[in-house]
Design a protein around this motif. Sequence first.
Motif, PDB file in Angstrom:
ATOM      1  N   LEU A  56       0.827  -1.208   0.000  1.00  3.45           N
ATOM      2  CA  LEU A  56       0.000   0.000   0.000  1.00  3.45           C
ATOM      3  C   LEU A  56       0.860   1.257   0.000  1.00  3.45           C
ATOM      4  CD1 LEU A  56      -2.829  -0.984   2.518  1.00  3.45           C
ATOM      5  CD2 LEU A  56      -2.999  -0.812   0.039  1.00  3.45           C
ATOM      6  N   LEU A  57       1.937   1.221   0.802  1.00  3.90           N
ATOM      7  CA  LEU A  57       2.803   2.398   0.876  1.00  3.90           C
ATOM      8  C   LEU A  57       3.469   2.661  -0.468  1.00  3.90           C
ATOM      9  CD1 LEU A  57       4.000   4.619   2.607  1.00  3.90           C
ATOM     10  CD2 LEU A  57       5.824   3.031   3.288  1.00  3.90           C
ATOM     11  N   TRP A  58       4.006   1.617  -1.111  1.00  4.78           N
ATOM     12  CA  TRP A  58       4.667   1.802  -2.393  1.00  4.78           C
ATOM     13  C   TRP A  58       3.689   2.252  -3.465  1.00  4.78           C
ATOM     14  CZ3 TRP A  58       9.435   2.804  -2.872  1.00  4.78           C
ATOM     15  CH2 TRP A  58      10.409   2.206  -2.057  1.00  4.78           C
ATOM     16  N   GLN A  87       5.204  12.224   2.722  1.00  6.81           N
ATOM     17  CA  GLN A  87       4.070  11.317   2.564  1.00  6.81           C
ATOM     18  C   GLN A  87       4.430   9.892   2.957  1.00  6.81           C
ATOM     19  OE1 GLN A  87       2.726  10.425  -1.391  1.00  6.81           O
ATOM     20  NE2 GLN A  87       0.583  10.579  -0.789  1.00  6.81           N
ATOM     21  N   GLY A  88       5.674   9.495   2.637  1.00  5.09           N
ATOM     22  CA  GLY A  88       6.099   8.153   3.034  1.00  5.09           C
ATOM     23  C   GLY A  88       6.103   7.986   4.544  1.00  5.09           C
ATOM     24  N   LEU A  89       6.614   8.996   5.262  1.00  3.03           N
ATOM     25  CA  LEU A  89       6.641   8.916   6.725  1.00  3.03           C
ATOM     26  C   LEU A  89       5.227   8.953   7.299  1.00  3.03           C
ATOM     27  CD1 LEU A  89       9.658  11.296   7.461  1.00  3.03           C
ATOM     28  CD2 LEU A  89       9.643   8.797   7.464  1.00  3.03           C
ATOM     29  N   ALA A  90       4.426   9.905   6.791  1.00  5.35           N
ATOM     30  CA  ALA A  90       3.056  10.007   7.303  1.00  5.35           C
ATOM     31  C   ALA A  90       2.241   8.776   6.918  1.00  5.35           C
ATOM     32  CB  ALA A  90       2.394  11.272   6.758  1.00  5.35           C
ATOM     33  N   GLY A  91       2.424   8.299   5.664  1.00  4.61           N
ATOM     34  CA  GLY A  91       1.680   7.109   5.250  1.00  4.61           C
ATOM     35  C   GLY A  91       2.044   5.878   6.042  1.00  4.61           C
ATOM     36  N   ARG A  92       3.333   5.769   6.395  1.00  5.85           N
ATOM     37  CA  ARG A  92       3.754   4.616   7.184  1.00  5.85           C
ATOM     38  C   ARG A  92       3.094   4.634   8.558  1.00  5.85           C
ATOM     39  NH1 ARG A  92      10.038   2.792   8.240  1.00  5.85           N
ATOM     40  NH2 ARG A  92       9.560   0.861   9.396  1.00  5.85           N
ATOM     41  N   MET A  93       3.052   5.827   9.179  1.00 12.16           N
ATOM     42  CA  MET A  93       2.412   5.918  10.494  1.00 12.16           C
ATOM     43  C   MET A  93       0.914   5.679  10.393  1.00 12.16           C
ATOM     44  SD  MET A  93       4.414   9.031  12.429  1.00 12.16           S
ATOM     45  CE  MET A  93       4.001  10.240  11.162  1.00 12.16           C
ATOM     46  N   LEU A  94       0.271   6.270   9.363  1.00 12.07           N
ATOM     47  CA  LEU A  94      -1.165   6.092   9.234  1.00 12.07           C
ATOM     48  C   LEU A  94      -1.524   4.642   8.906  1.00 12.07           C
ATOM     49  CD1 LEU A  94      -2.136   9.343   7.290  1.00 12.07           C
ATOM     50  CD2 LEU A  94      -2.523   8.823   9.698  1.00 12.07           C
ATOM     51  N   ALA A 114       0.275   1.997   9.687  1.00 10.77           N
ATOM     52  CA  ALA A 114       0.510   1.209  10.898  1.00 10.77           C
ATOM     53  C   ALA A 114      -0.650   1.346  11.871  1.00 10.77           C
ATOM     54  CB  ALA A 114       1.822   1.639  11.552  1.00 10.77           C
ATOM     55  N   ARG A 115      -1.157   2.574  11.971  1.00  9.86           N
ATOM     56  CA  ARG A 115      -2.292   2.792  12.878  1.00  9.86           C
ATOM     57  C   ARG A 115      -3.575   2.187  12.321  1.00  9.86           C
ATOM     58  NH1 ARG A 115      -4.401   8.753  14.937  1.00  9.86           N
ATOM     59  NH2 ARG A 115      -6.130   7.993  16.232  1.00  9.86           N
ATOM     60  N   GLY A 116      -3.790   2.365  11.008  1.00  4.99           N
ATOM     61  CA  GLY A 116      -5.015   1.835  10.415  1.00  4.99           C
ATOM     62  C   GLY A 116      -5.055   0.323  10.347  1.00  4.99           C
ATOM     63  N   LEU A 117      -3.886  -0.307  10.151  1.00  6.34           N
ATOM     64  CA  LEU A 117      -3.843  -1.767  10.039  1.00  6.34           C
ATOM     65  C   LEU A 117      -3.584  -2.457  11.373  1.00  6.34           C
ATOM     66  CD1 LEU A 117      -1.829  -2.152   6.714  1.00  6.34           C
ATOM     67  CD2 LEU A 117      -4.292  -2.258   7.043  1.00  6.34           C
ATOM     68  N   ARG A 118      -3.498  -1.672  12.431  1.00  3.62           N
ATOM     69  CA  ARG A 118      -3.280  -2.288  13.737  1.00  3.62           C
ATOM     70  C   ARG A 118      -4.372  -3.279  14.116  1.00  3.62           C
ATOM     71  NH1 ARG A 118      -2.415   2.233  17.745  1.00  3.62           N
ATOM     72  NH2 ARG A 118      -0.700   2.620  16.286  1.00  3.62           N
ATOM     73  N   PRO A 119      -5.670  -2.953  13.836  1.00  4.25           N
ATOM     74  CA  PRO A 119      -6.691  -3.975  14.108  1.00  4.25           C
ATOM     75  C   PRO A 119      -6.472  -5.264  13.332  1.00  4.25           C
ATOM     76  CG  PRO A 119      -7.701  -1.817  13.821  1.00  4.25           C
ATOM     77  CD  PRO A 119      -6.263  -1.674  13.435  1.00  4.25           C
ATOM     78  N   LEU A 120      -5.965  -5.177  12.087  1.00  3.91           N
ATOM     79  CA  LEU A 120      -5.678  -6.400  11.331  1.00  3.91           C
ATOM     80  C   LEU A 120      -4.581  -7.204  11.994  1.00  3.91           C
ATOM     81  CD1 LEU A 120      -5.821  -5.137   7.632  1.00  3.91           C
ATOM     82  CD2 LEU A 120      -7.578  -6.321   8.945  1.00  3.91           C
TER      83      LEU A 120
END
Length: 460
Positions: free
Chosen positions: A11-13, A166-173, A175-181
């Motif tokens: 997703l990040l790439w 965007q890479g840094l922010a996307g990685r954090m977002l 990680a936070r969004g996929l934490r439930p997964l």
Amino acid sequence: MVSRPPLRRSLLWWMLALTAVALAVAGTVSAVALRAYLVERTDDQLRVAGAFAVQRAPALLAGDERGGGLKAVLAPSDYVVEIRDADGTLTRLGGLAGLPAETLLDRWPTGAAGPVTTAGGAYRAVTVHSGDAVILVAFPLAPMRQTLTRLILVEVAAGLLVLVLQGLAGRMLLARGLRPLNRITTTAVAIAAGDPGAVLDRRVPVERAVDDRTEVGRLTLAVNGMLGRIETALAARARSEERLRRFIADASHELRTPLTTIRGYLQVLRQGMVTDADRPEVLRRADAEATRMAKIVEDLLYLARLDTEPALRHEPVDLVVVARDSLSDALAVQPGRPATLDAPRTCPVPGDPDALRQVFANLLANVRMHTPPQTPVRVTVECAAGTARVTVADDGPGVPAALAGQLFDRFSRGDRRGPGSGLGLAIVAEIVAAHEGTVTVDSPPGGGTAVRLTVPAPNS
């Protein structure tokens, strides 16, 4: 087998790639638009300068200092002016950038009317005529190219900065969004690695209220719901297996007793240990035990059919007729017992007539076996509000409190040595459940027992 990257990395790439493409397209469009604007602006300036040259040409070309007036007007600037008279005399005037190495008029394209880019692409020029003289006004394109180069460099630098942020922010977002997964995966791995029966009480942990409008929220709720249903199903299966083990043990015990008795009687007969006078009684006892064993086997087969084929017939049945016939049959077996029937003229219900007769027969047989012969029995049938209610009550000694919650279990008897197989009320419960009804028992401490059952009666 080709290994796929993790979802988060993919997703990040993809996000960075799409952003890079968007930035490249936006940068290209802006550079092209700016270049078109600068060329259009340069052409406008060239047309104005050409008109000015035509207007001032007669005065500027006269005199000893040829072109000096025009040079004073145009300088200091980046314009280049070339004038060719009818006799071929060439005058060249240069601004701050100086004169080009070659004469631009010599390379002017034939038939060109408006501003064009000269050969070599270094100048944008326009030609005008003043009498027999040809005047060329040119402007260097280097400043425009420098501006475009600066713009492209700024866009590239800004784009790289945007991609990094965007890479840094996307990685954090992500990680936070996929934490439930990740929590779902951890829970599933824990269940798969251990005994499901021991760890199925686990649920996907949630930090706050789950939002069922999001995909991850719906997935979390679905997984937790699935785990709950699996846990319930496994618990029900465990209870069913436990009941089956108890049922097999009880059935083995119940069948072992008459078999042992029959074998004992046969052995004493075979060994000649029974006199001729006692032989009829021994045979009667053996036949009674065989009859009892046959009754147990019949009840077990009936329960097995209810378990495997619970769907009974659903045809119109009058409960009043069934209750009256069943009570008459019971009094034929035990004529001296007081019995009353309180019922309306009719009470139609959809059901299986044979199964409902079995219900009444078992309830009345239960009264006959567990109460004294002189104990009254009362059968009540009520039919109202879409429900048929049947009550079979007696004034006998009642049911022990310890047994009240187990009456409808298979092989449940207050006295293990008493009559009956302990399957009568279990059959009643199964038949009533197959009719989408309920059955309960009420036995107050002072004595007496009332078995109440309800079944749907939509035509009442």
